[in-house]
Design an enzyme around this catalytic site. Structure first.
Site, PDB file in Angstrom:
ATOM      1  N   GLY A  45      -8.513   4.020  10.376  1.00 17.11           N
ATOM      2  CA  GLY A  45      -9.092   2.655  10.156  1.00 17.11           C
ATOM      3  C   GLY A  45      -8.875   2.472   8.810  1.00 17.11           C
ATOM      4  O   GLY A  45      -9.661   1.295   8.344  1.00 17.11           O
ATOM      5  N   THR A  46      -8.152   3.066   7.942  1.00  9.82           N
ATOM      6  CA  THR A  46      -8.248   2.892   6.596  1.00  9.82           C
ATOM      7  C   THR A  46      -7.779   1.554   6.267  1.00  9.82           C
ATOM      8  O   THR A  46      -8.281   0.820   5.464  1.00  9.82           O
ATOM      9  CB  THR A  46      -7.422   3.875   5.716  1.00  9.82           C
ATOM     10  N   GLY A  47      -6.648   1.265   7.033  1.00  4.75           N
ATOM     11  CA  GLY A  47      -5.755  -0.258   6.671  1.00  4.75           C
ATOM     12  C   GLY A  47      -6.919  -1.374   7.283  1.00  4.75           C
ATOM     13  O   GLY A  47      -6.871  -2.160   6.502  1.00  4.75           O
ATOM     14  N   CYS A  48      -7.404  -1.179   8.305  1.00  5.35           N
ATOM     15  CA  CYS A  48      -8.544  -2.330   8.648  1.00  5.35           C
ATOM     16  C   CYS A  48      -9.607  -2.479   7.772  1.00  5.35           C
ATOM     17  O   CYS A  48     -10.077  -3.605   7.330  1.00  5.35           O
ATOM     18  CB  CYS A  48      -8.968  -1.874   9.947  1.00  5.35           C
ATOM     19  N   LYS A  95       0.893  -1.265   0.023  1.00  8.66           N
ATOM     20  CA  LYS A  95       0.047   0.008   0.197  1.00  8.66           C
ATOM     21  C   LYS A  95       0.778   1.150  -0.100  1.00  8.66           C
ATOM     22  O   LYS A  95       1.906   1.406   0.567  1.00  8.66           O
ATOM     23  CB  LYS A  95      -0.917   0.013   1.231  1.00  8.66           C
ATOM     24  N   THR A 127      -8.829   9.837   8.503  1.00  6.92           N
ATOM     25  CA  THR A 127      -8.402   8.430   7.754  1.00  6.92           C
ATOM     26  C   THR A 127      -8.227   7.504   8.865  1.00  6.92           C
ATOM     27  O   THR A 127      -7.702   6.326   8.327  1.00  6.92           O
ATOM     28  CB  THR A 127      -6.956   8.914   6.954  1.00  6.92           C
TER      29      THR A 127
END
Length: 282
Positions: A219-222, A184, A217
């Site tokens: 929590g974007t990875g989760c 990412k 932003t």
């Protein structure tokens, strides 16, 4: 009285999140379960740790016993069954080892591993022993592995500054045994901020998305890894599941929530936020 017609029980796909609890509701199992629900997938959870956190940061973390995590996973799989699962914050070496062993024992497939080793700002979140166990015990079970820039640097043993670096990292990390790697670009600057690189041993793909300007932003990875898992549970093949997940996250960012005094979360339930400007930020 006329007998009511039996319309039957609806069939629904099931996904499981194996991750920590975020008391602020922006990341962790709270974000994962909302993401599953958006995709019309029944969400189940095995909680690994409990955090006291809000939009300003994490104030306390308490790990659950590995035996508790294992019991949660077994209870879900042996009764309900799951079509896909994801891991998030596993916190320490003993939990990682226990989860990896249970993944194998329960023969879990369609596993998305969000390594949660290093934050998007470069802060290491778990110790070196935990990282070593993650690398050798859990990553080889991954259908899709989703490291951020700093995690990819660590797993691939190289510095990432360019698209070519991301491509090299994805190819190197693939050698750890995951079926596919998504490096990412969120930790990078400029045009690469919304670009991810996919490699599955055959296809090397650059997955670009619209850049959304928002400071909220959290929590974007989760959310991305949960959305990939949800789409896998629905039957999509891994690359398509990943493309669909990126589209979901991009839209959720457009409706990110301006709550709290710090970094708010993405708007997981954005269809409910349309025309409700009081709760959304662009």
């Amino acid at each position: 009285m006329e007998k009511q017609q039996d319309i039957g029980t609806p069939k629904i796909s099931v996904a499981m999140t194996i991750a920590g609890s975020d008391s602020g509701g922006g990341a962790g199992i709270q974000a994962d379960l909302r993401t599953f629900a958006f995709h019309k997938v029944h969400g189940t959870s095995a909680i690994t740790c409990i955090t006291a956190q809000n939009t300003l940061g994490v104030e306390r973390v308490d790990a659950l016993p590995p035996e508790s995590v294992v019991a949660q996973m077994e209870a879900i799989v042996t009764d309900i069954g799951v079509q896909a699962a994801k891991t998030g914050m596993l916190l320490n070496q003993t939990i990682i080892a226990a989860v990896a062993a249970q993944v194998e024992a329960l023969n879990l497939t369609n596993l998305v591993v969000d390594p949660v080793m290093v934050s998007r700002t470069g802060a290491q979140l778990i110790d070196d022993a935990a990282i070593a166990t993650l690398r050798t015990a859990l990553i080889p079970h991954a259908t899709v592995l989703t490291p951020n820039r700093y995690e990819a640097q660590m797993l691939g043993n190289l510095e990432i500054q360019t698209l070519a670096d991301m491509q090299s990292a994805a190819q190197r990390i693939y050698q750890l045994g995951a079926k596919a790697v998504l490096v990412k670009g969120g930790g990078l600057q400029g045009d690469l901020r919304s670009v991810d690189v996919w490699f599955d041993g055959q296809q090397l793909e650059t997955l670009a998305a619209e850049t959304v300007e928002t400071t909220n932003t959290h929590g974007t990875g989760c959310t991305l890894s949960a959305a990939i898992a949800a789409n896998l549970a629905l039957g999509y093949e891994p690359l398509t599941a990943t493309r669909r997940a990126k589209e979901y996250v991009t839209t959720a960012l457009k409706y990110a929530l301006a709550i709290g005094k710090g970094q708010g979360p993405v708007g997981h339930f954005f269809p409910l936020l349309v025309n409700n400007s009081w709760s959304a930020s662009s």
